[in-house]
Design an enzyme around this catalytic site. Structure first.
Site, PDB file in Angstrom:
ATOM      1  N   LYS A  31       0.810  -1.226   0.000  1.00 45.59           N
ATOM      2  CA  LYS A  31       0.000   0.000   0.000  1.00 45.59           C
ATOM      3  C   LYS A  31       0.843   1.276   0.000  1.00 45.59           C
ATOM      4  CE  LYS A  31      -0.798   0.381   4.975  1.00 45.59           C
ATOM      5  NZ  LYS A  31      -0.106   1.663   5.167  1.00 45.59           N
ATOM      6  N   THR A  32       1.976   1.283   0.725  1.00 45.04           N
ATOM      7  CA  THR A  32       2.819   2.482   0.757  1.00 45.04           C
ATOM      8  C   THR A  32       3.353   2.786  -0.635  1.00 45.04           C
ATOM      9  OG1 THR A  32       3.460   1.921   3.014  1.00 45.04           O
ATOM     10  CG2 THR A  32       4.780   3.580   1.887  1.00 45.04           C
ATOM     11  N   ASP A 219      -3.806   7.509   4.682  1.00 46.05           N
ATOM     12  CA  ASP A 219      -3.289   6.160   4.910  1.00 46.05           C
ATOM     13  C   ASP A 219      -3.930   5.571   6.171  1.00 46.05           C
ATOM     14  OD1 ASP A 219      -1.771   3.878   4.664  1.00 46.05           O
ATOM     15  OD2 ASP A 219       0.081   4.773   5.412  1.00 46.05           O
ATOM     16  N   GLU A 220      -3.951   4.240   6.281  1.00 46.62           N
ATOM     17  CA  GLU A 220      -4.511   3.539   7.452  1.00 46.62           C
ATOM     18  C   GLU A 220      -5.906   4.052   7.784  1.00 46.62           C
ATOM     19  OE1 GLU A 220      -3.058   1.012   8.480  1.00 46.62           O
ATOM     20  OE2 GLU A 220      -0.886   1.224   8.385  1.00 46.62           O
ATOM     21  N   GLN A 250      -7.945  -5.127   9.239  1.00 42.94           N
ATOM     22  CA  GLN A 250      -6.907  -4.774  10.212  1.00 42.94           C
ATOM     23  C   GLN A 250      -7.340  -3.606  11.102  1.00 42.94           C
ATOM     24  OE1 GLN A 250      -2.643  -5.218   8.808  1.00 42.94           O
ATOM     25  NE2 GLN A 250      -3.636  -5.164   6.803  1.00 42.94           N
ATOM     26  N   ARG A 608       1.721 -11.346  10.239  1.00 46.77           N
ATOM     27  CA  ARG A 608       3.062 -10.773  10.460  1.00 46.77           C
ATOM     28  C   ARG A 608       4.139 -11.766   9.998  1.00 46.77           C
ATOM     29  NH1 ARG A 608       1.628  -6.538   9.626  1.00 46.77           N
ATOM     30  NH2 ARG A 608      -0.341  -7.602   9.267  1.00 46.77           N
TER      31      ARG A 608
END
Length: 692
Positions: A31-32, A219-220, A250, A608
């Site tokens: 995503k970044t 973002d997020e 998330q 993770r």
């Protein structure tokens, strides 16, 4: 800019420049990369003559903002310097610096810190005849914060639903806000609430900001609260060029006020939204993703997506049943030791848990094996103030020349030896060229000490010397317990705590030191002494002096809560405490259980892992000094059988398996049998036939 290295959905997200866009970016989907490429694409295409100063990108941490800005400048050169990349709160602070005077605040305002806020809350409570010793000011402040983030002032709940704190918060809130304004301060939540008020009440300001920021990126987005959504909607002009990037799977911060419905209902806030799903994962092996997909699929309220990767197969997930939490910790430490020996660096290994209290046995087990670690998202057990106080007593008893430890505990708990006394004794020690301990021994001969101070100092020294002799006889934990009882340590720790729950935690930490000593004595036998125990605790200092003696050099295993792990990745992950009431958690401080969020938290923990994942649980945990049987987490039953390797550690334990345990393993065995002839592993999994 070359877009050919982006996958099709990433490219679609980057090149969609007009109108509202929701990018559902699954775990590890890049995503970044999408956000930075989209900003650079905006700079290159310059729709409607837009420039860098017309772009606002909002992140959730200053660190993330700094890293994104650096990445943009590297990709697009100096022209990217004009893009504003910041947090919501930093943006709000900038707005207030220019225009907060329009709301009656002075132009030069202060942002109140936690200490300032609590002082104002306590003063307001006293003004309303509320006992600030009986009611926790921090809890009142938390409720005020939640109210501000929800966009509604605190109000009493209907009879039978709310409690005293709801009423107190309702009473205190206006006084607290008035006091903030009177001293020219705003609090952290005001950095969201007041800018929205400025835009709502002043049309010229709204026009100014919507004219400037024509392209908004967040973002997020799943972590936004209602106050942030309100501010975002006010900043969005008629073109609604807002791009939200996030993952509802998330969304794990509802306890901080985050509203998952902001992302689930994005198209109702911004009609005509285009939705792009990023489902290709670049982080994990497929077996990890299969497990994660199976767990999260059970959530009813979500945007459907299924993560996949071209990294097929992978080692099966080890689901490990341990006799108790101490054995669980030892197993984790042994496996970490093996994996480090086989080449996985210590800093590519993480131990995840639901609550900070689960870290202590793992810390002990890693210390015992000399494996370096660091605790993230919560203070390391041996760094907690009450624990450091107990350790300081040990250090002074073992070595009276340790002046740092001596100064730390000479008046803990308070025994009438104040700062003035110690400062003057320090002066005498320097003047006479003796140690502080020696100066304290002469304290009754110094005339410049406060009345009676010399006798109190000598009494303290006699007590330390008496316990020095007792510790030399062994029984470390027993002697420590007597020492703490004699000086009233636990009672003093409770008295210093800001709330009952905080006091309980402090006492629990002290009990854990005693448990640590007991375990140390069991391991070391006759060799156990206070000095050898302290040497074991000095692992971190030894690491700095001789890092190469530790596995992995100066690298350390990471211990953290699942909440703290979001956004991170490791080759090897241990997710411990996979039991009902822990994962999923039963609910914090009387709050009802949020099963959907707990499932999302489990999904975050699983994803993770890049290559190896262990899910461990204890059959028994010690709670309030009693052995309590534990039920396996319901999330373990969601795992596809072909992704799992079951391990049951054989060790002595009391009691027969619980009904829940029997059912759990019976269900899994039946599912294994249903997979194929003989119930063997599926093709392509370790131990089974190899896939083509």
């Amino acid at each position: 800019m070359d877009l050919s290295k982006l996958n099709p959905p990433q490219r679609e997200a980057v090149t969609t420049l007009e109108g509202p866009l929701l990018v559902l970016a699954g775990a590890g989907s890049g995503k970044t990369r999408v956000i930075t490429h989209r900003i650079v694409h905006l700079l290159n295409e310059r729709p409607f003559g837009a420039s860098a100063r017309n772009i606002l990108a909002v992140t959730f941490t200053n660190k993330a903002a700094t890293e994104m800005k650096e990445r943009l400048v590297k990709m697009a050169g100096p022209r990217a310097q004009g893009v504003l990349v910041c947090t919501f709160h930093a943006f709000g602070a900038e707005m207030l610096r220019e225009d907060v005077h329009r709301l009656g605040w002075p132009k030069k305002f202060a942002i109140a810190d936690m200490g300032d806020q609590l002082s104002l809350i306590r003063r307001a409570m006293r003004d309303h005849k509320v006992d600030d010793r009986a009611f926790d000011a921090r809890k009142v402040l938390t409720l005020i914060s939640k109210a501000k983030n929800s966009g509604q002032p605190p109000s009493p709940k209907p009879e039978g639903i709310g409690d005293d704190y709801d009423l107190i918060t309702h009473l205190v809130y206006p006084s607290y806000q008035l006091a903030l304004k009177a001293q020219g301060s705003v609090d952290f939540d005001d950095l969201l609430v007041l800018p929205a008020r400025l835009l709502r009440e002043h049309e010229d300001l709204k026009a100014k900001y919507t004219r400037r920021f024509r392209y908004l990126l967040v973002d997020e987005f799943q972590d936004t609260n209602l106050a942030q959504m309100d501010l975002l909607r006010l900043l969005t002009g008629e073109s609604m060029n807002v791009c939200a990037v996030g993952d509802d799977d998330q969304a794990i911060y509802s306890w901080r006020g985050a509203e998952v419905k902001n992302i689930l209902q994005f198209d109702t806030y911004f009609p005509g939204t285009k939705e792009v799903r990023l489902e290709q994962n670049y982080r994990s092996m497929q077996v990890v993703l299969d497990a994660a997909n199976a767990v999260i699929a059970k959530n009813p309220e979500r945007k459907p997506k299924r993560m996949w990767t071209d990294r097929a197969g992978g080692a099966r997930i080890r689901v490990v049943k341990c006799p108790n939490d101490e054995e669980e910790a030892r197993y984790v430490a042994r496996e970490i030791e093996k994996h480090i020996a086989h080449g996985i660096p210590a800093d590519d290994i993480a131990v995840l848990y639901r609550t900070n209290g689960q870290a202590r046995p793992v810390e002990e087990a890693l210390r015992e094996k000399g494996i370096g670690y660091e605790v993230v998202g919560g203070s390391e057990f041996f760094d907690r103030s009450e624990v450091k106080d107990v350790i300081a007593y040990f250090k002074v008893i073992a070595n009276p020349k340790d002046e740092v430890s001596l100064l730390r505990i000479v008046n803990v708990p308070a025994r009438g030896i104040g700062d003035v006394t110690m400062e003057r004794l320090h002066t005498h020690a320097r003047g006479q060229g003796v140690s502080l301990w020696e100066a304290m021994e002469r304290s009754e001969g110094y005339e410049d000490l406060p009345t009676g101070a010399g006798a109190k100092v000598r009494e303290f020294l006699r007590m330390i010397e008496r316990y020095r002799g007792l510790f030399e006889g062994g029984n470390l934990a027993h002697v420590t317990r007597n020492l703490l009882e004699e000086i009233g340590f636990k009672e003093a720790a409770r008295a210093k705590a800001v709330s009952v729950s905080s006091g309980d935690k402090k006492v629990k930490s002290v009990e854990q030191v005693l448990t640590s000593l007991e375990n140390f004595e069991k391991r070391e036998g006759p060799k156990a002494s206070l000095l050898t125990y302290l040497n074991r605790l000095s692992l971190d200092t030894r690491q700095e002096e001789d890092e190469d003696e530790l596995p992995g050099g100066n690298r350390r295993v990471t211990l953290m809560t699942v909440h703290s792990s979001k956004g991170l990745e490791y080759r090897l992950v241990f997710f411990i405490g996979m039991e009902e009431d822990l994962m999923p958690h039963k609910g914090m401080q009387g709050e009802p259980q949020n099963l959907e969020e707990e499932r999302r938290l489990c999904y975050v923990g699983i994803t993770r892992a890049k290559e190896h994942l262990y899910l461990t649980r204890a059959a028994i945990r010690v709670k309030r000094g009693k052995d309590v049987p534990c039920t396996p987490s319901r999330f373990l039953e969601d795992l596809p059988p072909e992704t799992v390797e079951l391990i049951d550690l054989e060790a002595p334990r009391t009691g027969a398996p619980t009904v829940e345990e029997k059912n759990f393993f019976a269900n899994l065995k039946e599912r294994f049998k249903a997979k194929g002839p003989g119930g063997g592993p599926a093709p392509g999994t370790p131990g089974g036939p190899r896939g083509s």
